[in-house]
Design a protein around this motif. Structure first.
Motif, short mmCIF file in Angstrom:
data_model
loop_
_atom_site.label_atom_id
_atom_site.label_comp_id
_atom_site.label_asym_id
_atom_site.label_seq_id
_atom_site.Cartn_x
_atom_site.Cartn_y
_atom_site.Cartn_z
N ALA A 109 0.73 -1.37 0.10
CA ALA A 109 0.05 -0.14 -0.06
C ALA A 109 0.86 1.39 0.05
N VAL A 110 1.80 1.17 0.85
CA VAL A 110 2.72 2.62 0.87
C VAL A 110 3.43 2.58 -0.35
N PRO A 111 4.12 1.79 -0.82
CA PRO A 111 4.82 2.08 -2.03
C PRO A 111 3.79 2.50 -3.02
N TRP A 112 2.45 1.90 -3.21
CA TRP A 112 1.70 2.36 -4.28
C TRP A 112 1.26 3.81 -4.20
N LEU A 113 1.13 4.13 -2.85
CA LEU A 113 0.79 5.70 -2.72
C LEU A 113 2.01 6.47 -2.97
N GLY A 114 3.19 5.96 -3.04
CA GLY A 114 4.36 6.70 -3.58
C GLY A 114 4.55 6.77 -4.97
N GLY A 115 3.59 5.76 -5.87
CA GLY A 115 3.95 5.88 -7.36
C GLY A 115 4.62 4.71 -7.74
N GLU A 116 4.90 3.59 -6.77
CA GLU A 116 5.58 2.41 -7.34
C GLU A 116 4.59 1.41 -7.92
N GLN A 127 1.58 16.80 -2.10
CA GLN A 127 2.99 17.35 -2.23
C GLN A 127 3.78 16.98 -1.00
N GLY A 128 5.14 16.72 -1.32
CA GLY A 128 5.95 16.38 -0.20
C GLY A 128 5.81 15.19 0.42
N PHE A 129 5.03 14.12 -0.01
CA PHE A 129 4.73 12.90 0.56
C PHE A 129 5.81 11.92 0.23
N ALA A 130 6.41 11.22 1.47
CA ALA A 130 7.50 10.25 1.25
C ALA A 130 7.08 9.06 1.45
N ALA A 131 6.97 7.91 0.56
CA ALA A 131 6.67 6.70 0.90
C ALA A 131 7.65 5.80 1.67
N GLU A 132 7.82 6.30 2.97
CA GLU A 132 8.87 5.55 3.76
C GLU A 132 7.86 4.99 5.08
N TRP A 133 8.38 3.88 5.50
CA TRP A 133 8.11 3.36 6.77
C TRP A 133 8.93 3.50 7.92
N PRO A 134 8.70 3.96 8.94
CA PRO A 134 7.31 4.25 9.48
C PRO A 134 6.86 5.49 8.93
N LEU A 135 5.50 5.47 8.50
CA LEU A 135 4.94 6.32 7.84
C LEU A 135 4.62 7.47 8.77
N ILE A 136 5.39 8.66 8.93
CA ILE A 136 5.32 9.98 9.53
C ILE A 136 4.55 10.86 8.74
N ASN A 137 5.17 11.01 7.69
CA ASN A 137 4.54 12.20 6.73
C ASN A 137 3.58 11.43 6.11
N THR A 138 2.08 11.37 6.48
CA THR A 138 0.99 10.87 5.78
C THR A 138 0.57 11.73 4.85
N PRO A 139 -0.33 10.94 3.81
CA PRO A 139 -0.68 11.44 2.42
C PRO A 139 -1.74 12.57 2.89
#
Length: 291
Positions: A109-116, A127-139
């Motif tokens: 799910a998180v990589p998909w949100l990042g465009g992968e 804007q500014g979303f980084a698909a990294e875990w732990p997900l601190i910067n939420t969409p």
């Protein structure tokens, strides 16, 4: 558990299963209302929980009484063992569902949100979303703001890991002492040590939750990381609470002279449950806190 009869004991009819069903319904209905912020949620949940506690006290008391009367055969003993085995298996599946959710979110799910991948969503939506875990910067940071930080695994989580692993050893010491017919006082001593370790674990987890809420802004509402963190650790904490209560009652029974080297399945079933809880925590420590 006594095995002095060769016949399979069939208990008399009881209303306890019906009352237990009603109690479970009240607990589930109350919990649902509580999540939906209904004023009836808490009273229904409390009434159901108290009702269930009383039913279990009566039910297990009856089983203990029948066992001391020598009504149980070796076949009944096997039935209890299979019953406990299937119960623990159901608990394994329960936690497997939550670990599976964590795996899906982190690896898909998180990589998909990042465009992968083929199902990827353009991160230009956030804007500014980084698909990294732990997900601190939420969409959707406005509705579900991420936490300011995460709990370090090398502080309280590590302490709790040591506590639970140690408790498995102390419980095993008590079990070995009982099986070998050692002084009962030694069995009771190791059991109280195990209970104390469980209580300290719960105290540390409570303080960890306080730190998460007050210093890191880590709550159930802080995105998918907060939700998975509290669901996994919270349900595990509930199991530790139940296991600690079970061990307290087993220890009190030991003090009353219950169980022997050849007849102690109540003790053994509790030990199975506690070791299962310990193994689950090791998985939590690795996959929730460390990686």
């Amino acid at each position: 558990m006594s095995s002095t009869t060769s016949s399979y004991y069939v208990p008399a009819q009881s209303r306890l299963p019906i009352f237990a069903s009603i109690a479970l319904f009240l607990m589930a209905f109350g919990a649902g209302n509580l999540l939906n912020e209904s004023s009836s949620g808490t009273p229904l949940l409390v009434v159901g929980a108290l009702m269930m506690a009383f039913i279990l006290y009566q039910w297990f008391g009856k089983v203990i009484e029948e066992s001391h009367q020598g009504l149980y055969s070796s076949q009944m003993d096997r039935s209890f063992r299979w019953g406990m085995s299937w119960f623990i298996f159901s608990e394994i599946m329960f936690f497997a569902a939550f670990f599976g959710t964590l795996f899906y979110v982190r690896n898909f799910a998180v990589p998909w949100l990042g465009g992968e991948g083929d199902k990827g969503v353009s991160n230009m939506l956030w804007q500014g979303f980084a698909a990294e875990w732990p997900l601190i910067n939420t969409p959707d940071a406005e509705r579900f703001p991420g936490p300011d930080g995460v709990i370090s695994p090398w502080a309280l989580p590590l302490v709790n890991t040591v506590l639970l692993i140690t408790s498995s050893f102390t419980l095993t010491f008590a079990h070995k002492a009982l099986v070998h017919g050692t002084d009962r006082a030694k069995v009771i001593k190791w059991m109280w040590v195990t209970v104390a370790l469980g209580v300290v674990f719960l105290a540390c987890q409570g303080y960890e939750y306080y730190e998460a809420y007050t210093h890191y802004g880590l709550t159930l509402q802080s995105g998918i990381y907060g939700a998975t963190f509290f669901i996994l650790t919270g349900f595990h904490g509930a199991h530790v609470t139940l296991g600690t209560i079970m061990m307290i009652f087993i220890t009190l029974r030991l003090m009353k002279g219950h169980f022997s080297a050849k007849s102690h399945f109540g003790f053994e079933a509790t030990a199975w449950y506690w070791h299962f809880v310990d193994v689950v925590w090791i998985g939590l420590f690795i996959f929730v806190y460390v990686f």
